[in-house]
Design a protein around this motif. Structure first.
Motif, PDB file in Angstrom:
ATOM      1  N   GLY A 233       3.680 110.875  44.705  1.00 60.28           N
ATOM      2  CA  GLY A 233       4.880 111.660  44.458  1.00 60.28           C
ATOM      3  C   GLY A 233       4.652 113.152  44.482  1.00 60.28           C
ATOM      4  N   ILE A 234       3.510 113.603  45.047  1.00 61.51           N
ATOM      5  CA  ILE A 234       3.224 115.033  45.104  1.00 61.51           C
ATOM      6  C   ILE A 234       2.377 115.320  46.348  1.00 61.51           C
ATOM      7  CG2 ILE A 234       1.222 114.760  43.589  1.00 61.51           C
ATOM      8  CD1 ILE A 234       1.801 117.571  42.524  1.00 61.51           C
ATOM      9  N   SER A 235       2.719 116.388  47.070  1.00 61.44           N
ATOM     10  CA  SER A 235       1.943 116.827  48.228  1.00 61.44           C
ATOM     11  C   SER A 235       2.114 118.333  48.372  1.00 61.44           C
ATOM     12  CB  SER A 235       2.390 116.102  49.508  1.00 61.44           C
ATOM     13  OG  SER A 235       3.738 116.438  49.812  1.00 61.44           O
ATOM     14  N   ARG A 236       1.353 118.938  49.303  1.00 60.94           N
ATOM     15  CA  ARG A 236       1.432 120.390  49.455  1.00 60.94           C
ATOM     16  C   ARG A 236       1.472 120.772  50.930  1.00 60.94           C
ATOM     17  NH1 ARG A 236      -2.008 120.828  52.908  1.00 60.94           N
ATOM     18  NH2 ARG A 236      -4.223 120.396  52.579  1.00 60.94           N
ATOM     19  N   VAL A 237       2.069 121.920  51.190  1.00 62.99           N
ATOM     20  CA  VAL A 237       2.005 122.555  52.505  1.00 62.99           C
ATOM     21  C   VAL A 237       1.822 124.055  52.277  1.00 62.99           C
ATOM     22  CG1 VAL A 237       3.425 120.853  53.718  1.00 62.99           C
ATOM     23  CG2 VAL A 237       4.519 122.834  52.656  1.00 62.99           C
ATOM     24  N   TRP A 238       1.285 124.732  53.282  1.00 64.24           N
ATOM     25  CA  TRP A 238       1.165 126.191  53.257  1.00 64.24           C
ATOM     26  C   TRP A 238       2.122 126.757  54.293  1.00 64.24           C
ATOM     27  CZ3 TRP A 238      -1.768 129.190  49.971  1.00 64.24           C
ATOM     28  CH2 TRP A 238      -2.729 128.522  49.200  1.00 64.24           C
ATOM     29  N   ASN A 239       3.083 127.551  53.846  1.00 63.54           N
ATOM     30  CA  ASN A 239       3.972 128.261  54.764  1.00 63.54           C
ATOM     31  C   ASN A 239       3.426 129.674  54.906  1.00 63.54           C
ATOM     32  OD1 ASN A 239       6.055 128.964  56.444  1.00 63.54           O
ATOM     33  ND2 ASN A 239       7.620 129.047  54.853  1.00 63.54           N
TER      34      ASN A 239
ATOM     35  N   VAL B 113      -5.986 128.789  45.637  1.00 65.99           N
ATOM     36  CA  VAL B 113      -6.317 128.004  46.825  1.00 65.99           C
ATOM     37  C   VAL B 113      -7.089 126.739  46.437  1.00 65.99           C
ATOM     38  CG1 VAL B 113      -7.675 128.003  48.955  1.00 65.99           C
ATOM     39  CG2 VAL B 113      -6.267 129.989  48.365  1.00 65.99           C
ATOM     40  N   LYS B 114      -8.035 126.890  45.503  1.00 69.10           N
ATOM     41  CA  LYS B 114      -8.839 125.742  45.080  1.00 69.10           C
ATOM     42  C   LYS B 114      -7.951 124.661  44.446  1.00 69.10           C
ATOM     43  CE  LYS B 114     -12.725 124.471  42.094  1.00 69.10           C
ATOM     44  NZ  LYS B 114     -13.717 124.965  41.098  1.00 69.10           N
ATOM     45  N   LEU B 115      -7.017 125.063  43.568  1.00 72.17           N
ATOM     46  CA  LEU B 115      -6.145 124.092  42.896  1.00 72.17           C
ATOM     47  C   LEU B 115      -5.154 123.460  43.878  1.00 72.17           C
ATOM     48  CD1 LEU B 115      -5.393 126.031  39.574  1.00 72.17           C
ATOM     49  CD2 LEU B 115      -6.819 123.986  39.829  1.00 72.17           C
ATOM     50  N   ILE B 116      -4.588 124.281  44.762  1.00 74.87           N
ATOM     51  CA  ILE B 116      -3.601 123.762  45.716  1.00 74.87           C
ATOM     52  C   ILE B 116      -4.248 122.779  46.681  1.00 74.87           C
ATOM     53  CG2 ILE B 116      -2.112 124.378  47.672  1.00 74.87           C
ATOM     54  CD1 ILE B 116      -0.811 124.994  45.042  1.00 74.87           C
ATOM     55  N   ASP B 117      -5.446 123.106  47.152  1.00 77.26           N
ATOM     56  CA  ASP B 117      -6.096 122.250  48.151  1.00 77.26           C
ATOM     57  C   ASP B 117      -6.597 120.935  47.577  1.00 77.26           C
ATOM     58  OD1 ASP B 117      -5.515 123.952  50.167  1.00 77.26           O
ATOM     59  OD2 ASP B 117      -7.505 124.883  50.294  1.00 77.26           O
ATOM     60  N   GLN B 118      -6.549 120.765  46.255  1.00 79.36           N
ATOM     61  CA  GLN B 118      -6.858 119.468  45.656  1.00 79.36           C
ATOM     62  C   GLN B 118      -5.688 118.481  45.821  1.00 79.36           C
ATOM     63  OE1 GLN B 118      -7.993 120.134  41.587  1.00 79.36           O
ATOM     64  NE2 GLN B 118      -9.805 121.345  42.124  1.00 79.36           N
ATOM     65  N   ILE B 119      -4.507 119.026  46.105  1.00 77.97           N
ATOM     66  CA  ILE B 119      -3.306 118.206  46.285  1.00 77.97           C
ATOM     67  C   ILE B 119      -3.259 117.734  47.737  1.00 77.97           C
ATOM     68  CG2 ILE B 119      -0.784 118.210  46.165  1.00 77.97           C
ATOM     69  CD1 ILE B 119      -1.018 120.481  44.091  1.00 77.97           C
ATOM     70  N   PRO B 120      -2.948 116.456  47.985  1.00 77.98           N
ATOM     71  CA  PRO B 120      -2.935 115.969  49.371  1.00 77.98           C
ATOM     72  C   PRO B 120      -1.876 116.669  50.214  1.00 77.98           C
ATOM     73  CG  PRO B 120      -1.968 114.346  47.871  1.00 77.98           C
ATOM     74  CD  PRO B 120      -2.589 115.411  47.023  1.00 77.98           C
ATOM     75  N   GLY B 121      -2.185 116.842  51.497  1.00 73.15           N
ATOM     76  CA  GLY B 121      -1.246 117.483  52.408  1.00 73.15           C
ATOM     77  C   GLY B 121      -1.821 117.566  53.797  1.00 73.15           C
ATOM     78  N   PRO B 122      -1.028 118.008  54.771  1.00 73.71           N
ATOM     79  CA  PRO B 122      -1.487 118.077  56.165  1.00 73.71           C
ATOM     80  C   PRO B 122      -2.546 119.153  56.363  1.00 73.71           C
ATOM     81  CG  PRO B 122       0.683 119.074  55.935  1.00 73.71           C
ATOM     82  CD  PRO B 122       0.374 118.434  54.623  1.00 73.71           C
ATOM     83  N   VAL B 123      -3.312 119.024  57.446  1.00 72.83           N
ATOM     84  CA  VAL B 123      -4.342 119.999  57.785  1.00 72.83           C
ATOM     85  C   VAL B 123      -3.685 121.345  58.082  1.00 72.83           C
ATOM     86  CG1 VAL B 123      -6.156 120.584  59.441  1.00 72.83           C
ATOM     87  CG2 VAL B 123      -5.862 118.221  58.681  1.00 72.83           C
ATOM     88  N   CYS B 124      -4.301 122.435  57.573  1.00 68.75           N
ATOM     89  CA  CYS B 124      -3.741 123.781  57.747  1.00 68.75           C
ATOM     90  C   CYS B 124      -4.506 124.553  58.815  1.00 68.75           C
ATOM     91  CB  CYS B 124      -3.820 124.569  56.436  1.00 68.75           C
ATOM     92  SG  CYS B 124      -2.936 123.810  55.074  1.00 68.75           S
ATOM     93  N   MET B 125      -3.788 125.469  59.475  1.00 71.12           N
ATOM     94  CA  MET B 125      -4.407 126.401  60.409  1.00 71.12           C
ATOM     95  C   MET B 125      -4.676 127.717  59.685  1.00 71.12           C
ATOM     96  SD  MET B 125      -2.067 125.770  63.783  1.00 71.12           S
ATOM     97  CE  MET B 125      -3.000 126.974  64.736  1.00 71.12           C
ATOM     98  N   PRO B 126      -5.677 128.485  60.128  1.00 69.67           N
ATOM     99  CA  PRO B 126      -5.930 129.790  59.489  1.00 69.67           C
ATOM    100  C   PRO B 126      -4.694 130.693  59.566  1.00 69.67           C
ATOM    101  CG  PRO B 126      -7.732 129.173  60.961  1.00 69.67           C
ATOM    102  CD  PRO B 126      -6.638 128.185  61.191  1.00 69.67           C
TER     103      PRO B 126
ATOM    104  N   VAL C 222      -1.628 130.988  59.331  1.00 71.39           N
ATOM    105  CA  VAL C 222      -0.249 130.468  59.386  1.00 71.39           C
ATOM    106  C   VAL C 222      -0.070 129.210  58.554  1.00 71.39           C
ATOM    107  CG1 VAL C 222       0.216 131.457  61.654  1.00 71.39           C
ATOM    108  CG2 VAL C 222      -0.712 129.143  61.499  1.00 71.39           C
ATOM    109  N   GLY C 223      -1.182 128.584  58.133  1.00 71.09           N
ATOM    110  CA  GLY C 223      -1.073 127.362  57.336  1.00 71.09           C
ATOM    111  C   GLY C 223      -0.383 126.258  58.113  1.00 71.09           C
ATOM    112  N   ASN C 224       0.691 125.702  57.535  1.00 73.20           N
ATOM    113  CA  ASN C 224       1.504 124.687  58.219  1.00 73.20           C
ATOM    114  C   ASN C 224       2.801 125.291  58.747  1.00 73.20           C
ATOM    115  OD1 ASN C 224       0.365 123.125  55.421  1.00 73.20           O
ATOM    116  ND2 ASN C 224      -0.213 122.254  57.407  1.00 73.20           N
ATOM    117  N   GLY C 225       2.825 126.646  58.846  1.00 76.60           N
ATOM    118  CA  GLY C 225       4.051 127.342  59.234  1.00 76.60           C
ATOM    119  C   GLY C 225       4.587 126.917  60.571  1.00 76.60           C
ATOM    120  N   LEU C 226       3.690 126.651  61.541  1.00 75.31           N
ATOM    121  CA  LEU C 226       4.162 126.242  62.866  1.00 75.31           C
ATOM    122  C   LEU C 226       4.808 124.864  62.806  1.00 75.31           C
ATOM    123  CD1 LEU C 226       1.217 127.480  65.125  1.00 75.31           C
ATOM    124  CD2 LEU C 226       3.439 128.559  64.742  1.00 75.31           C
ATOM    125  N   GLN C 227       4.212 123.957  62.031  1.00 73.13           N
ATOM    126  CA  GLN C 227       4.780 122.618  61.896  1.00 73.13           C
ATOM    127  C   GLN C 227       6.153 122.668  61.228  1.00 73.13           C
ATOM    128  OE1 GLN C 227       0.748 121.835  60.030  1.00 73.13           O
ATOM    129  NE2 GLN C 227       1.438 119.750  60.436  1.00 73.13           N
TER     130      GLN C 227
END
Length: 541
Positions: A93-99, A48-61, A63-68
């Motif tokens: 050239g790099i971003s992250r999302v949580w499904n 989680v610490k490494l992934i959240d260093q990568i830019p990306g949209p705000v996540c919800m508890p 579900v992450g970005n699953g709804l989006q």
């Protein structure tokens, strides 16, 4: 003081009771479980610490970005992915999302793509490919690394250029059928969607080359096999895009599963029958050859018919060997493994090639000056006789046409996203992507990197002239993936596309009707136009 002593005595008694209740084995198991949970928690915290260093949209508890990602019109999914890339990852050239609990890292920069695709240890496909396994089993597209590696090695000889040259006649025979179908629209003069026509042509080509068994899809587009092939693609796409259909427990209780199983029955019965019949045919041929050799008293003699050929006009001509023949004779694979590879060849070779040809024909229809330049090259190579078929050598001389094909695949790569499940940490530019992450190479955006391709949205085949390719990063253009797990059939695909597109251009002038800006993209198993590609055809003199 007395109260404290009493409390301590009570605690000891509780502990003694627990020891009495739980056996030593149970306590040991609980300790091991606690240890495993601690390790998992530590690794999860690191991820989680490494992934959240990568830019990306705000996540919800939870579900992450699953709804989006998953809620809304399923046809807009690819547009949402591209929009996310432009908002969060275009510069680096790099971003992250949580499904949900699963991290996805989206990558679209050559320097970030290379450490993943070039690494021979990172060949595991993402879990998204699991939904195709019921159909394709452990074929090259879906198999885990330990199965993929030996199979890839055994299948590579089937794509040797000498074997590919034998298929040029099949390409051209099916292109003739396609031209006959397209001619009907020149009489009517009305615009039409060209996608279904080239799709059926590509299916005919691949069934005949892969299995030696024509399905006559162009002449019978409503056949059971054609319908099953089309339907199962829709079911898989629907399941991929609806997160609640991911668990087998849920999916198997839906009508979609019933459709899925009906399609599988048709597709697998067809492939099994073809494998069985070709195997029996090869056995009889070998038996006949042995009998002929024995009757002539020599083990060196051969029977022309045993070489899968025939006499024609007094000259012996060798018949084209299908991939299936080559697999049965030399790969050492089981019948099931061969069926898996044949099914994989068909989906990988017909859907991708069909999409590419449709996009390229449409792009040429939208750029008449480029289309004229291609036709001029074809005439220079082959002369003005438009009834004569090109040889493989002549197809190889059509270099500007090849530039157009490559540029079409740059703008509209058949596979717009490549998924890999990382089995070890990977350092990508300024970030560390941890093991367990799903890395998604967004090829569609990678090919539109303005630092590599000036005016990246413009259709410009000159991008692939030799002088313009010099110094380009090798991972900036990857329509057939790259590295050890690249597409085994890329030479086959380019040769087929050259054959069919040149045949069409020699007969028709293509005019694109709908504008590129109005074409909505649909991320199916391949990159498709949602509402087709509308063109108008005019017969050439």
């Amino acid at each position: 003081m007395e109260n404290s002593f009493t409390s301590d005595r009570w605690t000891v008694r509780r502990a003694t009771a627990l020891v009495t209740v739980f056996s030593p084995l149970t306590l040991a198991m609980l300790l091991v479980l606690a240890f495993v949970l601690l390790i998992f928690k530590a690794r999860r915290a690191k991820m989680v610490k490494l992934i959240d260093q990568i830019p990306g949209p705000v996540c919800m508890p939870l579900v992450g970005n699953g709804l989006q990602i998953n809620v809304g019109c399923k046809d807009e999914l690819f547009d949402r992915i591209i929009a996310s890339r432009k908002m969060f990852g275009r510069r680096q050239g790099i971003s992250r999302v949580w499904n949900g609990p699963i991290p996805y890292v989206l990558i679209s920069k050559a320097s970030a793509v290379e450490p993943i695709l070039s690494n021979p240890k990172l060949v595991e496909k993402s879990n998204d490919y699991e939904y195709m396994k019921a159909w394709l089993g452990n074929g090259l597209l879906t198999s885990p690394g330990y199965i993929w590696h030996p199979r890839r090695k055994s299948l590579t000889p089937a794509f040797h250029f000498k074997i590919l040259s034998d298929f040029v006649t099949i390409f051209q025979n099916q292109a003739d059928v396609l031209i006959e179908k397209l001619s009907e629209h020149t009489v009517q003069g009305e615009p039409f969607n060209i996608v279904p026509y080239v799709t059926l042509c590509a299916l005919d080509i691949f069934c005949e080359t892969a299995m030696g068994c024509p399905v006559y899809a162009q002449k019978n587009s409503n056949s059971e096999y054609v319908r099953a092939h089309k339907q199962i693609g829709k079911v898989i796409r629907n399941r991929l895009q609806k997160i609640w259909l991911h668990p087998d427990f849920v999916f198997k209780r839906t009508k979609e599963f019933q459709k899925h199983q009906e399609c599988l029955k048709v597709l697998h019965n067809f492939s099994d029958r073809v494998v069985r019949e070709r195997k029996e045919e090869l056995r009889k041929r070998k038996q006949q050859l042995d009998q002929n050799n024995n009757s002539n008293g020599s083990s060196q003699m051969t029977d022309p018919e045993g070489d899968c050929g025939a006499y024609q006009d007094g000259v012996y001509r060798k018949k084209q060997l299908a991939f299936l023949d080559l697999l049965l004779e030399g790969s050492g694979l089981s019948d099931l493994a061969i069926r898996e590879e044949v099914d994989t060849f068909i989906i990988g070779g017909h859907d991708t090639t069909a999409a590419a040809m449709a996009w390229i024909l449409y792009l040429l229809g939208a750029a008449p000056e480029i289309q004229d330049r291609v036709v001029q090259e074809i005439d220079e190579v082959m002369g003005k006789d438009r009834e004569r078929r090109p040889t493989m050598a002549e197809l190889n001389e059509m270099r500007y046409l090849e530039c157009c094909i490559k540029e079409g695949l740059r703008l509209y790569p058949s596979i717009p996203v490549i998924g890999r499940r990382l089995t070890e940490d990977v350092r990508v530019d300024n970030y560390t992507i941890p093991a367990g992450t799903t890395a998604m190479i967004v090829v569609y955006e990678l090919h539109r990197d303005a630092s590599v391709f000036s005016n990246p949205d413009k259709f410009n085949p000159d991008n692939f002239l030799p002088e313009n390719c010099n110094g380009r990063h090798p991972y900036a253009y990857i329509p057939f993936s790259a590295g050890p797990r690249n597409c085994i059939g890329q030479k086959f695909a380019i040769l087929e596309e050259k054959s069919v597109i040149s045949a069409i251009l020699r007969k028709f002038r293509i005019e694109a009707v709908n504008r590129r800006e109005d074409v909505q993209l649909l991320c199916d198993l391949v990159l498709r136009p949602k509402d087709g590609l509308i063109v108008r055809l005019h017969k050439r003199d």
